[in-house]
Design a protein around this motif. Sequence first.
Motif, PDB file in Angstrom:
ATOM      1  N   PHE A 158       0.528  -1.577   0.467  1.00  0.00           N
ATOM      2  CA  PHE A 158      -0.079   0.061   0.223  1.00  0.00           C
ATOM      3  C   PHE A 158       0.838   1.127   0.007  1.00  0.00           C
ATOM      4  CE2 PHE A 158      -3.312  -3.380   1.219  1.00  0.00           C
ATOM      5  CZ  PHE A 158      -4.421  -2.511   0.534  1.00  0.00           C
ATOM      6  N   ASP A 159       0.622   2.566  -0.870  1.00  0.00           N
ATOM      7  CA  ASP A 159       1.154   3.513  -0.769  1.00  0.00           C
ATOM      8  C   ASP A 159       0.564   4.659  -0.439  1.00  0.00           C
ATOM      9  OD1 ASP A 159       3.019   5.267  -1.434  1.00  0.00           O
ATOM     10  OD2 ASP A 159       3.401   4.181  -3.953  1.00  0.00           O
ATOM     11  N   ALA A 160       0.156   5.476  -0.549  1.00  0.00           N
ATOM     12  CA  ALA A 160      -0.187   6.705  -0.583  1.00  0.00           C
ATOM     13  C   ALA A 160       0.846   8.192  -0.387  1.00  0.00           C
ATOM     14  CB  ALA A 160      -0.400   6.497   1.593  1.00  0.00           C
ATOM     15  N   ALA A 161      -0.225   9.471  -0.818  1.00  0.00           N
ATOM     16  CA  ALA A 161       0.344  10.521  -1.168  1.00  0.00           C
ATOM     17  C   ALA A 161       0.013  11.208  -0.157  1.00  0.00           C
ATOM     18  CB  ALA A 161      -0.872  10.674  -2.754  1.00  0.00           C
ATOM     19  N   SER A 162       1.033  12.559   0.092  1.00  0.00           N
ATOM     20  CA  SER A 162       0.871  13.534   0.977  1.00  0.00           C
ATOM     21  C   SER A 162      -0.008  15.480   0.721  1.00  0.00           C
ATOM     22  CB  SER A 162       2.337  14.251   1.453  1.00  0.00           C
ATOM     23  OG  SER A 162       3.005  13.451   1.830  1.00  0.00           O
ATOM     24  N   PRO A 163      -0.890  14.880   1.972  1.00  0.00           N
ATOM     25  CA  PRO A 163      -1.299  16.818   1.056  1.00  0.00           C
ATOM     26  C   PRO A 163      -0.870  17.799   0.722  1.00  0.00           C
ATOM     27  CG  PRO A 163      -1.486  15.662   3.680  1.00  0.00           C
ATOM     28  CD  PRO A 163      -0.313  15.067   3.016  1.00  0.00           C
ATOM     29  N   ILE A 164      -1.587  18.510   0.190  1.00  0.00           N
ATOM     30  CA  ILE A 164      -1.032  19.685  -0.224  1.00  0.00           C
ATOM     31  C   ILE A 164      -2.239  21.040   0.064  1.00  0.00           C
ATOM     32  CG2 ILE A 164      -0.899  21.304  -2.542  1.00  0.00           C
ATOM     33  CD1 ILE A 164      -0.382  18.793  -4.361  1.00  0.00           C
ATOM     34  N   ASN A 286       3.149  21.032  -0.648  1.00  0.00           N
ATOM     35  CA  ASN A 286       3.208  19.538  -0.351  1.00  0.00           C
ATOM     36  C   ASN A 286       4.468  19.580   1.234  1.00  0.00           C
ATOM     37  OD1 ASN A 286       4.064  16.801   0.030  1.00  0.00           O
ATOM     38  ND2 ASN A 286       3.004  16.451  -2.385  1.00  0.00           N
ATOM     39  N   MET A 287       3.261  18.663   1.953  1.00  0.00           N
ATOM     40  CA  MET A 287       3.964  18.165   3.158  1.00  0.00           C
ATOM     41  C   MET A 287       4.804  17.297   2.625  1.00  0.00           C
ATOM     42  SD  MET A 287       0.573  18.436   5.239  1.00  0.00           S
ATOM     43  CE  MET A 287       0.803  18.073   6.967  1.00  0.00           C
ATOM     44  N   VAL A 288       6.053  16.966   3.045  1.00  0.00           N
ATOM     45  CA  VAL A 288       7.315  16.206   3.063  1.00  0.00           C
ATOM     46  C   VAL A 288       7.262  15.026   3.541  1.00  0.00           C
ATOM     47  CG1 VAL A 288       9.593  15.476   2.403  1.00  0.00           C
ATOM     48  CG2 VAL A 288       8.583  17.648   1.446  1.00  0.00           C
ATOM     49  N   GLY A 289       7.173  14.194   2.906  1.00  0.00           N
ATOM     50  CA  GLY A 289       6.725  12.209   3.802  1.00  0.00           C
ATOM     51  C   GLY A 289       5.451  12.531   4.748  1.00  0.00           C
ATOM     52  N   PHE A 290       4.800  13.208   4.121  1.00  0.00           N
ATOM     53  CA  PHE A 290       3.143  13.051   5.291  1.00  0.00           C
ATOM     54  C   PHE A 290       2.268  12.140   4.327  1.00  0.00           C
ATOM     55  CE2 PHE A 290       4.399  15.710   8.226  1.00  0.00           C
ATOM     56  CZ  PHE A 290       3.971  15.439   8.760  1.00  0.00           C
ATOM     57  N   GLN A 291       2.457  10.635   3.454  1.00  0.00           N
ATOM     58  CA  GLN A 291       1.668  10.206   3.306  1.00  0.00           C
ATOM     59  C   GLN A 291       1.034   9.804   4.094  1.00  0.00           C
ATOM     60  OE1 GLN A 291       5.709  10.550   1.488  1.00  0.00           O
ATOM     61  NE2 GLN A 291       5.242   9.027   3.034  1.00  0.00           N
ATOM     62  N   THR A 292      -0.589   9.459   3.945  1.00  0.00           N
ATOM     63  CA  THR A 292      -1.276   8.848   5.248  1.00  0.00           C
ATOM     64  C   THR A 292      -2.552   8.071   4.605  1.00  0.00           C
ATOM     65  OG1 THR A 292      -2.490  10.602   7.314  1.00  0.00           O
ATOM     66  CG2 THR A 292      -2.180  11.267   5.286  1.00  0.00           C
ATOM     67  N   GLU A 310      -1.705  26.300  11.705  1.00  0.00           N
ATOM     68  CA  GLU A 310      -2.859  25.812  12.451  1.00  0.00           C
ATOM     69  C   GLU A 310      -4.152  26.605  11.019  1.00  0.00           C
ATOM     70  OE1 GLU A 310       0.454  27.466  15.064  1.00  0.00           O
ATOM     71  OE2 GLU A 310      -0.086  27.857  12.723  1.00  0.00           O
ATOM     72  N   ARG A 311      -3.889  27.881  10.266  1.00  0.00           N
ATOM     73  CA  ARG A 311      -4.866  28.235   9.667  1.00  0.00           C
ATOM     74  C   ARG A 311      -4.831  27.274   8.385  1.00  0.00           C
ATOM     75  NH1 ARG A 311      -6.015  34.396  11.121  1.00  0.00           N
ATOM     76  NH2 ARG A 311      -6.334  33.854  13.631  1.00  0.00           N
ATOM     77  N   ALA A 312      -4.480  26.218   8.187  1.00  0.00           N
ATOM     78  CA  ALA A 312      -3.809  25.487   6.359  1.00  0.00           C
ATOM     79  C   ALA A 312      -5.297  25.353   6.051  1.00  0.00           C
ATOM     80  CB  ALA A 312      -2.607  24.411   7.054  1.00  0.00           C
ATOM     81  N   GLU A 313      -5.076  25.237   4.879  1.00  0.00           N
ATOM     82  CA  GLU A 313      -5.685  25.326   3.421  1.00  0.00           C
ATOM     83  C   GLU A 313      -5.560  24.274   3.051  1.00  0.00           C
ATOM     84  OE1 GLU A 313      -7.947  27.549  -0.086  1.00  0.00           O
ATOM     85  OE2 GLU A 313      -7.364  28.840   1.500  1.00  0.00           O
ATOM     86  N   PHE A 314      -5.987  22.780   2.242  1.00  0.00           N
ATOM     87  CA  PHE A 314      -5.660  21.924   2.062  1.00  0.00           C
ATOM     88  C   PHE A 314      -6.565  22.123   0.587  1.00  0.00           C
ATOM     89  CE2 PHE A 314      -5.458  21.595   6.580  1.00  0.00           C
ATOM     90  CZ  PHE A 314      -3.945  20.386   6.276  1.00  0.00           C
ATOM     91  N   VAL A 315      -5.801  21.137  -0.560  1.00  0.00           N
ATOM     92  CA  VAL A 315      -6.057  21.550  -1.653  1.00  0.00           C
ATOM     93  C   VAL A 315      -6.242  19.756  -1.806  1.00  0.00           C
ATOM     94  CG1 VAL A 315      -5.680  24.048  -2.520  1.00  0.00           C
ATOM     95  CG2 VAL A 315      -4.180  22.577  -2.783  1.00  0.00           C
ATOM     96  N   ARG A 316      -5.446  19.068  -1.706  1.00  0.00           N
ATOM     97  CA  ARG A 316      -5.324  17.872  -1.663  1.00  0.00           C
ATOM     98  C   ARG A 316      -5.308  17.569  -0.922  1.00  0.00           C
ATOM     99  NH1 ARG A 316      -1.073  14.823  -5.286  1.00  0.00           N
ATOM    100  NH2 ARG A 316      -0.697  14.820  -2.976  1.00  0.00           N
ATOM    101  N   MET A 317      -5.999  16.546   0.274  1.00  0.00           N
ATOM    102  CA  MET A 317      -5.562  15.837   1.127  1.00  0.00           C
ATOM    103  C   MET A 317      -4.935  14.348   1.319  1.00  0.00           C
ATOM    104  SD  MET A 317      -7.463  18.013   3.284  1.00  0.00           S
ATOM    105  CE  MET A 317      -6.594  16.967   4.758  1.00  0.00           C
ATOM    106  N   GLY A 318      -4.545  13.948   1.997  1.00  0.00           N
ATOM    107  CA  GLY A 318      -3.688  12.675   1.782  1.00  0.00           C
ATOM    108  C   GLY A 318      -4.836  11.568   1.032  1.00  0.00           C
ATOM    109  N   VAL A 319      -3.901  11.039  -0.118  1.00  0.00           N
ATOM    110  CA  VAL A 319      -4.913   9.656   0.147  1.00  0.00           C
ATOM    111  C   VAL A 319      -4.472   8.346  -0.138  1.00  0.00           C
ATOM    112  CG1 VAL A 319      -6.440  10.864  -1.748  1.00  0.00           C
ATOM    113  CG2 VAL A 319      -4.219  10.268  -2.255  1.00  0.00           C
ATOM    114  N   MET A 320      -4.775   7.419   0.174  1.00  0.00           N
ATOM    115  CA  MET A 320      -3.728   6.152   0.053  1.00  0.00           C
ATOM    116  C   MET A 320      -4.538   4.638  -0.653  1.00  0.00           C
ATOM    117  SD  MET A 320      -3.783   3.615   3.625  1.00  0.00           S
ATOM    118  CE  MET A 320      -2.336   1.827   3.500  1.00  0.00           C
ATOM    119  N   HIS A 321      -3.487   3.922  -1.460  1.00  0.00           N
ATOM    120  CA  HIS A 321      -4.480   2.609  -2.375  1.00  0.00           C
ATOM    121  C   HIS A 321      -3.213   2.360  -2.171  1.00  0.00           C
ATOM    122  CE1 HIS A 321      -1.280   6.064  -4.613  1.00  0.00           C
ATOM    123  NE2 HIS A 321      -1.502   5.376  -5.238  1.00  0.00           N
ATOM    124  N   ARG A 322      -4.320   1.142  -2.898  1.00  0.00           N
ATOM    125  CA  ARG A 322      -3.291  -0.481  -3.376  1.00  0.00           C
ATOM    126  C   ARG A 322      -2.909  -0.347  -4.713  1.00  0.00           C
ATOM    127  NH1 ARG A 322      -3.896  -5.102  -5.929  1.00  0.00           N
ATOM    128  NH2 ARG A 322      -5.952  -4.329  -7.448  1.00  0.00           N
TER     129      ARG A 322
END
Length: 448
Positions: A158-164, A286-292, A310-322
Amino acid sequence: MPIIQVIGGGLAGTEAAWQIARAGVPVILYEMRPNKISPAHYSEELAELVCSNSFGAMSADRASGLLHEELRRLGSIIIQTADKNSVPAGGALAVDRKSFSHDLTSILTENPLITLKRLEISKIPSEGIIILATGPLTTPSLARDLQKFTGMDYLSFFDAASPIIVRDSIDYDIVFLASRYDKGEAAYLNCPFNKKQYLHFREELCQAKQIKLKGFEEKTAKFFEGCLPIEELAKRGEDTMRYGPLKPVGLFDPRLGNYRDPENTKKRPYGVVQLRQEDKNGSLWNMVGFQTNLHWGEQKRIFRLIPGLERAEFVRMGVMHRNTFINSPQLLEPTLQFKSHSTLLAAGQLVGTEGYTAATAGGWLAGTNAARLALGSNPITVPKMTMMGALFEFISSASPKYFQPMPPNFGIIPELSKKIRNKRERYQQYRDRALENLDQWILAKYQV
């Protein structure tokens, strides 16, 4: 002249199709998006980067950097386009992922020898020269057909992508711009923790709600060690993140003085979250190393505990996939041809290489060999002294019983004739020997 079919429009498939057309051979490139969307993609563009926007270290005395340089000399369209769309990332080759994919889509669709068909392929074509480059997200129907063809079970991890994050939502009174030990251009935004903040952050990560895996995924999930979700790292121990993606060593806030001043050594943060520029304008980070694999609501809550976010605006959340890969040592030649079917080739993460640059290299080799088969020439292998040659030699000859995805690294290259203790000097020698071997091979065997 036969028309070659390439299945999958990721990095490997895009590179393969380009190399086939470059050899003067017509090719059909199949990409199922947008008719069918994968769980990790966001657009219908070719060669979309679904995890990080970084291809790894640029310097040729680093494993990924050496593979970059080898591919440049071999005429890789992926690396050429990555160079064109690069964004500041210290010593790494990172790209504006939107313009990178858009440019490649335009380049391929404008080539008269390349026909792009937006169509899902559920079975391996029975005739012709075929390249499977469906990547880690091979559809279940094609995966079943490939399993039937090989007679083997799949390995999966399983692999995952970091938030932006949006730049303007970052608190620059807290976050500072710096690179580790001031090396290269200051290209990373650094979010500093004190000890109390770090321990609280870790506690929340360990208790956070994760997305539950379903069915066979829950039984067979295996995390790739080079891409562990941040919450998994947090659970491994109090200091695990501080020796990994949150490592504070060499990072100092320049507003507090010169880090070389002994009086300032105590000013080093207890832990640091690094942000890497995602686009050319620097508006996304990109949050480096923050696969989740955390629920999106949990991501927002916990990641806003990071100082400066503290007031971060996320344009992409972390995702996980097979991710899926085949047992290449049993199935493939170092030419990336199937041992049992010489006109069927595979490339990309499907063959058990890890990382964007390795996928590109597989596309180059599979595309080149498919074109050579169509033209009546013998397939080629790249010299084993190169990073590219060593990588495909490894995946075709490793122990099938313990085969796992392999990223580019100097450990797979044949040893130097003279042992060198200094690691940096040793890697430089590997680099020089690899590029010399490649240049000689290009002149003697493969004119590009």
